[in-house]
Structures are given as structure tokens and as C-alpha cells.
Design a protein around this motif. Structure first.
Motif, PDB file in Angstrom:
ATOM      1  N   CYS A 251      -6.796   0.506   4.858  1.00  0.00           N
ATOM      2  CA  CYS A 251      -6.535   1.855   5.374  1.00  0.00           C
ATOM      3  C   CYS A 251      -7.139   2.931   4.479  1.00  0.00           C
TER       4      CYS A 251
ATOM      5  N   ALA B 104       0.131   4.097   1.005  1.00  0.00           N
ATOM      6  CA  ALA B 104      -0.102   4.928   2.195  1.00  0.00           C
ATOM      7  C   ALA B 104       0.533   4.339   3.437  1.00  0.00           C
ATOM      8  N   CYS B 105       0.283   3.017   3.700  1.00  0.00           N
ATOM      9  CA  CYS B 105       0.728   2.472   4.983  1.00  0.00           C
ATOM     10  C   CYS B 105       1.785   1.393   4.833  1.00  0.00           C
TER      11      CYS B 105
ATOM     12  N   CYS C 267       0.852  -1.187   0.000  1.00  0.00           N
ATOM     13  CA  CYS C 267       0.000   0.000   0.000  1.00  0.00           C
ATOM     14  C   CYS C 267       0.894   1.245   0.000  1.00  0.00           C
TER      15      CYS C 267
ATOM     16  N   CYS D 119      -6.256  -1.603   0.005  1.00  0.00           N
ATOM     17  CA  CYS D 119      -5.859  -1.650   1.416  1.00  0.00           C
ATOM     18  C   CYS D 119      -6.990  -1.146   2.321  1.00  0.00           C
TER      19      CYS D 119
HETATM   20 ZN   LIG Z   1      -2.737   1.083   3.554  1.00  0.00          ZN
END
Ligand SMILES: [Zn+2]
Length: 464
Positions: free
Chosen positions: A107, A73-74, A71, A105
Motif C-alpha cells: 500500500c 497505514a492499512c 503496516c 507494505c
Molecule cells: Zn499497508
């Protein structure tokens, strides 16, 4: 009789040191060879490249599916969600592919798409190079001819039709060229290196929707840089606000804005001057000399036939002399004198005593028309003779050639195609990109890795 046989084998190394061998083709020739059988034939080359493509693409897709994805982002690793089937349409044939899907994801929260493909094939899964080659030649030749040429030279899947070529070209216009232009608005082109000359002209395109009128107008033009570089543009004339924005964007792509020293030439169309005032208000404006000269010529024709065959024929000399002097004054930048001459000629032609002279009404009408045309364009009347001596442009012939190459030849005469406002713009964008030689750059921006600009992997080919 002796036979020569070539087996073309592909040695794939999908993992370091692990190779697999596949036979791609077997080519045979008699030893007693004729000229037509010497060397590789087109059909063999097509089968060979198609066989190679059919090996490469699935292997690449499988390897891509094995790449772990995290991902953005995370950093969490994304979970696989099976595959879906697609047809990859390439210059070397259609290849069925299995595209890996990945879960989005957690998130990213709710409301996002639930899964995403490991490789985005776009709406039609057409290889960028196939789209590029199609659009590039569709901008220069009729769609049906492009379809025939591509089918002849390349192992394309299925029969190519004019409509496929047309639709792919319009997609390139909308998704590659226009997207590139929209990006350029945020990242302006390098400013023009000096004063520029901008020529504007209008042309008409046949409308496929009869309800909206038989034709609609396209504005085309050229920016000529101080170093001679040319940048063509074309857009449909829609609402005043949209047309102004289109003109501003076309100039921005050439590095021209309201602060660039500019000369604008046009044929005197009020709408074109309005565009100039809104986008390049500080520009020097020049009325095209030939448009003025043609109107003088029409008035002179009327003057020459004045009182023809009657006792009034000597009046023609008076009218011709008046017009020639007015034209001479205009050419030398003496507009007030030109205007006085034309106004006097108008009054003369309107005299009661001349009312019965053959052709006097026509002369008066043409002189009045000429005077009105020049008065409407008063601000754009320049010392033409002096400008010409200094090598500065006085005519829009350089723009009319742009209009011809962008619109008339291709869209009205040769092709007999009908367009709508909505479909014509992507096509105009592709055509101007091809003429400006910017289509490849637009593809490079849209598809990273497309035809690397500094490709040094083919030293032998480059040296040949
Ligand atoms: Zn993520």
C-alpha cells in the motif's frame, strides 16, 4: 589446598515457565587468599558481563523477529524477507546479530524502500549507552584518554582508538544533540522565568585546513536566568545570516526570545553587537567594564613614562590626572564628561610645543585609540558604579569562563587538535550539552527507553 569455586549460571525464561540454564563463568580462588584476590576482579567482571550480553542480545533479536508486524497505514501483516547480519557494539562487547527484514507494505506504493529492518541499528550499530558514555567523557577529556579508560573498565570489542572516540562523539553531536535542538525549534523551551543576562564572546580554534586560514572563530556565551540557572552555547561564525540563526536558536533553547527582558554584555566587538541588534533588539547593552579599564591602563602606562628622565617629566602628572578623571567619569556614567576629557588630552598631546617630548606620540595614539573604542560602544556605556552597587553585571568574566571551558582549554591548549568548521560544530554541541547537563535528555528523545528518568527497579541499590 582448598579451593573455592563459583559457577555463575544464567537461568533464562524466554517463554513463561520454560527455563534454560547456561553457565556464564566459573571463578576460582585458593582458600589462602591475598588482598588482590579478594572478591571479583575487573577481568572477571568484564568476561561475566560480556557473556551475559552475548546471551541476552541474540535472544532479544530472535524474539523481536517473531513479533508480527502490521503496516501502520492499512494494518496488513508485513511479510518476512529473510535476515541480514550485523555487529551490535555495546558497552559489554560486540555481539553478532541477525536482523529480521520485512517487506514494505504494497500500500506504500512504488518508490519506497523495498524492505525494512525489524530494528533500526542506525549507520554504525552502536548501542545508545555506549555512544552516550563515549561522548560524555570525550567532551571532558582527550579522545585517547577516553579510549584507554573505556577499554580498561569495559569489555569493549576490539581496541579502542582516539579516532573511534572522536568519530562517535561527532556522530552524537550531529544525530542526537543537533536533532534534539532542531526539534526544540518547533517545541520551544519553557519561557525564561524573568529577565536574563546574556554574555557573548569570541574565541579561535585552529583550522586543520590551511587554505582557509590558520584559525576560525567560534562564538560562545552564556544565558543566566533570573533564578541563577546557566545555559551555555557555542557556534562557529560563518555567514552573517547563519550566525544570526545559530544565536537565535541558542537563545530559544534557553527559553529566550526577542520579547524576553535581557541585558547583553560583550567586549565591544562590532559583530557581536550586530548579533544582539538582530536577535535581541530591545536588550539593555553593556560594554564590559574590564575591556575599557584595560585600555585606560595602557594609556596610563604611556602617560607615566612621558618625558621620563628629562626636564619634561612633570608633564606626566598632567596626562595621568586627565586620564584618571576621564576614567572616574566613565565609571560614574558621565560619558559626555569622559569624552571631553579624552578629546582635550588628545589635543594637548598633539600640540606643536610638545612635539619633542619623549613618548608623547605613544600617549596620543593610546588615548585616541581609547576614545575611538568608547565612541564605537557609546550606546553600551552605562553607569557602572551604580549598576555594581545594585548587583547588576558589568563585566563579561562569566562569559570568558564559558569560552575557556568550551573552546580554549579543550581545543587549543590541551588537545592540540585541529578542527574544521564542519567537524567542530557537532563537537561544540556535545560539549555544551554536557556542560548544560542536557545530553541525557537528548538521548532520551532520540531513543525511547534510554535510561528511564524515574527508574524504581533498583530499590536496594538506591537505598545503599
Ligand atoms: Zn499497508
Amino acid at each position: 589446598m582448598a579451593k573455592l569455586v563459583w559457577r555463575v549460571k544464567l537461568v533464562a525464561e524466554r517463554h513463561p515457565g520454560v527455563t534454560t540454564e547456561t553457565e556464564l563463568a566459573c571463578i576460582e580462588r585458593d582458600a589462602d587468599v591475598g588482598l588482590a584476590e579478594l572478591g571479583l576482579r575487573l577481568d572477571e567482571a568484564k568476561r561475566l558481563t560480556a557473556a551475559l550480553q552475548a546471551e541476552m542480545v541474540p535472544a532479544q533479536m530472535a524474539a523481536l523477529g517473531e513479533c508480527p508486524r502490521a503496516c501502520e497505514a492499512c494494518g496488513r501483516r508485513l511479510a518476512a524477507k529473510g535476515h541480514y547480519g550485523a555487529r551490535f557494539r555495546s558497552l559489554f562487547g560486540d555481539v553478532p546479530v541477525r536482523v529480521r527484514r520485512l517487506f514494505v507494505c504494497p500500500c506504500r506504493g512504488e518508490g519506497e524502500a523495498k524492505s525494512v529492518a525489524a530494528l533500526d541499528f542506525g549507520g554504525d550499530a552502536v548501542a545508545p549507552e555506549l555512544a552516550y558514555v563515549t561522548a560524555r567523557y570525550a567532551a571532558l577529556a582527550p579522545f585517547g584518554k577516553v579510549a584507554a579508560l573505556l577499554s580498561e573498565l569495559l569489555p569493549l570489542g576490539g581496541t579502542q582508538h582516539a579516532s573511534t572516540v572522536r568519530n562517535r562523539t561527532l556522530r552524537v553531536g550531529a544525530e542526537v544533540v543537533q536533532a534534539h535542538a532542531a526539534e526544540s525549534v518547533n517545541q520551544p523551551a519553557a519561557p525564561a522565568p524573568g529577565p536574563v543576562v546574556v554574555g557573548l564572546d569570541g574565541g579561535y580554534v585552529r583550522n586543520r585546513h590551511r587554505g582557509e586560514g590558520r584559525h576560525f572563530e567560534v562564538i560562545a556565551g552564556k544565558v543566566i536566568q533570573a533564578d541563577g540557572a546557566q545555559h551555555r552555547f557555542a557556534f562557529t561564525r560563518t555567514g552573517p545570516a547563519a550566525t544570526t540563526e545559530a544565536f537565535r536558536a541558542a537563545l530559544a533553547a534557553a527559553g529566550v526570545d526577542a520579547n524576553t527582558p535581557a541585558t547583553v554584555l560583550c567586549d565591544g566587538d562590532a559583530g557581536l553587537w550586530r548579533l544582539q541588534r538582530e536577535v535581541l533588539p530591545g536588550a539593555t547593552v553593556v560594554l564590559d567594564w574590564w575591556h575599557a579599564a584595560v585600555r585606560f591602563e595602557h594609556a596610563l602606562q604611556a602617560a607615566r613614562s612621558l618625558g621620563a628622565g628629562t626636564a619634561d617629566a612633570p608633564l606626566a602628572d598632567t596626562a595621568i590626572r586627565g586620564l584618571e578623571r576621564a576614567k572616574w567619569r566613565l565609571w560614574h556614567g558621565r560619558w559626555p564628561g569622559c569624552r571631553r576629557r579624552l578629546a582635550a588630552l588628545c589635543r594637548w598631546a598633539g600640540r606643536e610645543s610638545l612635539r619633542e617630548v619623549a613618548g608623547i606620540g605613544r600617549l596620543r595614539q593610546r588615548v585616541a585609540g581609547l576614545l575611538g573604542y568608547l565612541e564605537r560602544n557609546e550606546a553600551a556605556l552605562v553607569p557602572y558604579a551604580a549598576r555594581r552597587r545594585q548587583g547588576e553585571p558589568i563585566a563579561t568574566s562569566f562569559v570568558e569562563s564559558a569560552v575557556d571551558e568550551i573552546i580554549s582549554w579543550r581545543m587549543n591548549k590541551a588537545q592540540q587538535m585541529r578542527w574544521s568548521r564542519a567537524t567542530v560544530q557537532p563537537f561544540l554541541d556535545v560539549r555544551t550539552a554536557v556542560l548544560n547537563d542536557t545530553l541525557e535528555d537528548a538521548f532520551r528523545r532520540r531513543h525511547p527507553g534510554f535510561r528511564p528518568a524515574n527508574d524504581d527497579r533498583w530499590p536496594a541499590a538506591a537505598a545503599a
